[in-house]
Design an enzyme around this catalytic site. Structure first.
Site, short mmCIF file in Angstrom:
data_model
loop_
_atom_site.label_atom_id
_atom_site.label_comp_id
_atom_site.label_asym_id
_atom_site.label_seq_id
_atom_site.Cartn_x
_atom_site.Cartn_y
_atom_site.Cartn_z
N PRO A 273 -26.03 82.23 -71.45
CA PRO A 273 -25.44 81.06 -72.07
C PRO A 273 -26.23 80.57 -73.29
O PRO A 273 -27.45 80.71 -73.33
CB PRO A 273 -25.54 80.00 -70.95
CG PRO A 273 -26.75 80.40 -70.17
CD PRO A 273 -26.82 81.91 -70.23
N GLY A 274 -25.52 80.06 -74.26
CA GLY A 274 -26.16 79.46 -75.42
C GLY A 274 -25.68 78.03 -75.60
O GLY A 274 -26.38 77.07 -75.30
N ARG A 275 -24.42 77.92 -76.03
CA ARG A 275 -23.83 76.60 -76.32
C ARG A 275 -24.00 75.62 -75.17
O ARG A 275 -24.34 74.45 -75.38
CB ARG A 275 -22.34 76.79 -76.60
CG ARG A 275 -21.64 75.54 -77.11
CD ARG A 275 -20.11 75.74 -77.13
NE ARG A 275 -19.72 76.95 -77.81
CZ ARG A 275 -19.47 77.04 -79.12
NH1 ARG A 275 -19.57 75.97 -79.87
NH2 ARG A 275 -19.14 78.19 -79.66
N ARG A 311 -19.46 74.11 -88.50
CA ARG A 311 -18.38 74.28 -87.52
C ARG A 311 -17.06 73.61 -87.90
O ARG A 311 -16.02 74.23 -87.75
CB ARG A 311 -18.85 73.83 -86.13
CG ARG A 311 -20.04 74.63 -85.60
CD ARG A 311 -20.37 74.32 -84.14
NE ARG A 311 -19.34 74.84 -83.27
CZ ARG A 311 -18.38 74.11 -82.73
NH1 ARG A 311 -18.32 72.81 -82.95
NH2 ARG A 311 -17.47 74.68 -81.99
N TYR A 315 -14.31 76.46 -88.13
CA TYR A 315 -13.39 76.58 -86.99
C TYR A 315 -12.46 75.38 -86.88
O TYR A 315 -11.78 75.24 -85.85
CB TYR A 315 -14.16 76.62 -85.67
CG TYR A 315 -15.32 77.57 -85.56
CD1 TYR A 315 -15.18 78.94 -85.77
CD2 TYR A 315 -16.58 77.08 -85.19
CE1 TYR A 315 -16.26 79.79 -85.63
CE2 TYR A 315 -17.66 77.93 -85.04
CZ TYR A 315 -17.49 79.28 -85.27
OH TYR A 315 -18.56 80.11 -85.11
N CYS A 343 -19.41 70.80 -103.07
CA CYS A 343 -18.21 70.95 -103.90
C CYS A 343 -17.21 71.91 -103.27
O CYS A 343 -17.00 73.03 -103.76
CB CYS A 343 -18.60 71.41 -105.29
SG CYS A 343 -19.76 70.27 -106.04
N GLU A 344 -16.64 71.51 -102.16
CA GLU A 344 -15.60 72.28 -101.45
C GLU A 344 -14.72 71.25 -100.75
O GLU A 344 -15.25 70.32 -100.12
CB GLU A 344 -16.20 73.16 -100.33
CG GLU A 344 -17.18 74.21 -100.77
CD GLU A 344 -16.51 75.49 -101.25
OE1 GLU A 344 -15.30 75.68 -100.99
OE2 GLU A 344 -17.21 76.27 -101.90
N TYR A 371 -25.16 76.15 -82.65
CA TYR A 371 -24.44 76.66 -83.83
C TYR A 371 -24.36 75.59 -84.93
O TYR A 371 -23.40 75.53 -85.69
CB TYR A 371 -23.05 77.18 -83.44
CG TYR A 371 -23.13 78.21 -82.33
CD1 TYR A 371 -23.60 79.49 -82.59
CD2 TYR A 371 -22.78 77.88 -81.02
CE1 TYR A 371 -23.73 80.43 -81.57
CE2 TYR A 371 -22.90 78.82 -79.99
CZ TYR A 371 -23.37 80.08 -80.28
OH TYR A 371 -23.50 81.02 -79.28
C1 LIG Z 1 -23.09 84.53 -78.55
C2 LIG Z 1 -23.29 85.26 -77.29
C3 LIG Z 1 -23.55 84.55 -76.11
C4 LIG Z 1 -23.61 83.06 -76.03
O1 LIG Z 1 -22.38 82.45 -76.14
P1 LIG Z 1 -22.25 80.87 -75.88
O2 LIG Z 1 -20.84 80.57 -76.12
O3 LIG Z 1 -23.15 80.19 -76.86
O4 LIG Z 1 -22.68 80.61 -74.49
C5 LIG Z 1 -23.78 85.29 -74.97
N1 LIG Z 1 -23.74 86.65 -74.97
C6 LIG Z 1 -23.47 87.35 -76.09
C7 LIG Z 1 -23.45 88.82 -76.03
C8 LIG Z 1 -23.23 86.68 -77.28
O5 LIG Z 1 -22.97 87.38 -78.38
#
Ligand SMILES: *Cc1c(COP(=O)(O)O)cnc(C)c1O
Length: 415
Positions: A273-275, A311, A315, A343-344, A371
């Site tokens: 996990p990241g987000r 973002r 998106y 300037c966008e 992100y």
């Molecule tokens: C970006 C990525 C993640 C993390 O995704 P999140 O939406 O930030 O949790 C995990 N695994 C892989 C392979 C990724 O490319």
């Protein structure tokens, strides 16, 4: 609550954001240590007592202080470049708990990963398998590998962050996986460790995640029946967070669903996990430069822009915007677009928001921990923002604001 209003002012843990703005300037990313640790705990407690590894996805927020915090919590890492590998090592992270993902690994990056001793290289194509086998041979090593399989499951998220469909560039096709594993098992310089998938980001419900887990687990069982042991299953990241009105789906729900889909397979689960670790744990603090009334729209022109937080432009993402100072009783909100100086026309942070704000006031763009800084740029020759990590009543500057000189330090005028 990491970010809450106290005595009329929005605070990060115990510190009022106006004090942080005074001390560190704006625009400025502000993170809460407690919020990061709480989010990590939602994974570690859902996986308690199991043979499982949480590999924080570095690209969400690669600041060394964040990586060091993750290391202290026992996390491993999911990286997508040699630069991210160097960051993990610089932060004291364990390469033995680090997965190397990504669709375009260069020879140099693969060599660095092998030399560092990463836990697994997640292969995304047949030519990459051949490249890793050849490089490992040259270094006299056996490369630990897994394939990232594209399970052809629709993550039902924004097309730019959906990665698990047949038409996406990521992973190897589900139908081709058995042939590729059989080939890998024959190669002298690679050792099959596991299998992985990652179907996309900001998944708001567990159904696609669980469906992908089931497909990958079934594939792992077929591979094992064919004599190829699969020590780990990596189900990726992608669990969504609260930006606007997404119903909050606890991490535990995703994890429970995935564990059920894995059935009898009780060992070797990896999540990256990241987000969902850092997204809600950070905000972007910005100051209103001008209030600009218009014929069709009213604008708040702030000192943060799309180069700081991409973002919304990329998106059409929605971030909550809060005034740092509570509005005085009876004040009437006005509907504004919150825009930056770039300037966008795509340079907006939020549109059509009712706010009470004037020139000089501070705004907090919420849920910007993931992100945000990691996608920032110097577009329009804007130095990147400072980053501050708040821990209780302490604020730590974890990345100084870039200077103007930094912007062109690497450039040279022709002789
Ligand atoms: C970006 C990525 C993640 C993390 O995704 P999140 O939406 O930030 O949790 C995990 N695994 C892989 C392979 C990724 O490319």
């Amino acid at each position: 609550m990491a970010f809450a209003q106290r005595n009329g002012t929005l605070c990060a843990e115990q510190l009022p954001l106006d004090e942080l703005a005074q001390r560190f300037g704006t625009p400025c990313y502000v993170y809460s240590r407690a919020a990061i640790e709480l989010a990590y705990a939602s994974y570690s407690s859902a996986l308690a007592g199991r043979d499982a590894l949480i590999c924080y996805s570095v690209k969400a927020n690669p600041n060394l202080a964040v990586l060091a915090l993750m290391t202290r919590l026992g996390a491993g890492f999911d990286i997508v470049s040699g630069g991210e590998l160097a960051r993990v090592l610089a932060a004291g992270g364990d390469p033995g708990k680090t997965l190397f993902s990504g669709v375009g690994k260069t020879e140099i990056e693969i060599e660095q990963a092998l030399q560092a001793g990463v836990r697994c290289i997640n292969l995304e194509s047949e030519p990459e398998l051949e490249r890793v086998n050849a490089l490992a041979g040259r270094l006299g090593r056996r490369a630990p590998v897994a394939f990232r399989v594209n399970p052809d499951v629709d993550g039902r998220t924004h097309p730019y962050i959906s990665t698990g469909l047949r038409q996406n560039k990521f992973g190897v096709p589900h139908d081709d996986a058995e042939r590729l594993y059989a080939k890998a098992a024959q190669l002298p310089n690679v050792e099959v460790r596991g299998i992985g998938c990652h179907i996309g980001s900001q998944l708001t419900g567990p159904a696609p995640f669980v469906e992908a887990a089931a497909r990958v687990a079934a594939l792992a069982s077929r591979l094992e029946a064919a004599g190829i042991p699969i020590a780990h299953i990596d189900l990726g990241g992608g669990i969504g967070i609260h930006y606007q009105d997404e119903p909050p789906r606890p991490v535990a729900e995703f994890v429970a669903g995935a564990l059920a889909a894995l059935g009898a397979r009780r060992t070797g689960l990896i999540l990256d996990p990241g987000r969902s670790i850092i997204g809600n744990a950070g905000l972007l603090l910005t100051r209103v430069e001008y209030v600009k009334p218009g014929a069709a729209k009213n604008f708040l022109v702030v000192d943060a822009a799309m180069n700081d937080l991409l973002r919304p432009a990329l998106y059409d993402a929605w971030h909550e915007v809060r005034a740092v100072r509570e509005a005085p009783a009876g004040a009437r909100p006005v509907t504004y677009d919150v825009v930056g100086p770039v300037c966008e026309s795509g340079d907006f942070l939020a549109r059509e928001r009712p706010l009470v704000a004037g020139a000089g006031d501070l705004l907090a763009v919420m849920s910007a921990g993931a992100y945000g800084m990691s996608m920032s740029s110097n577009y329009n020759s804007r130095p990147r923002a400072a980053e501050v990590l708040v821990d209780g009543a302490q604020a730590h500057l974890i990345r100084a604001r870039e200077t103007i000189e930094d912007l062109f330090a690497l450039e040279r005028i022709l002789p």
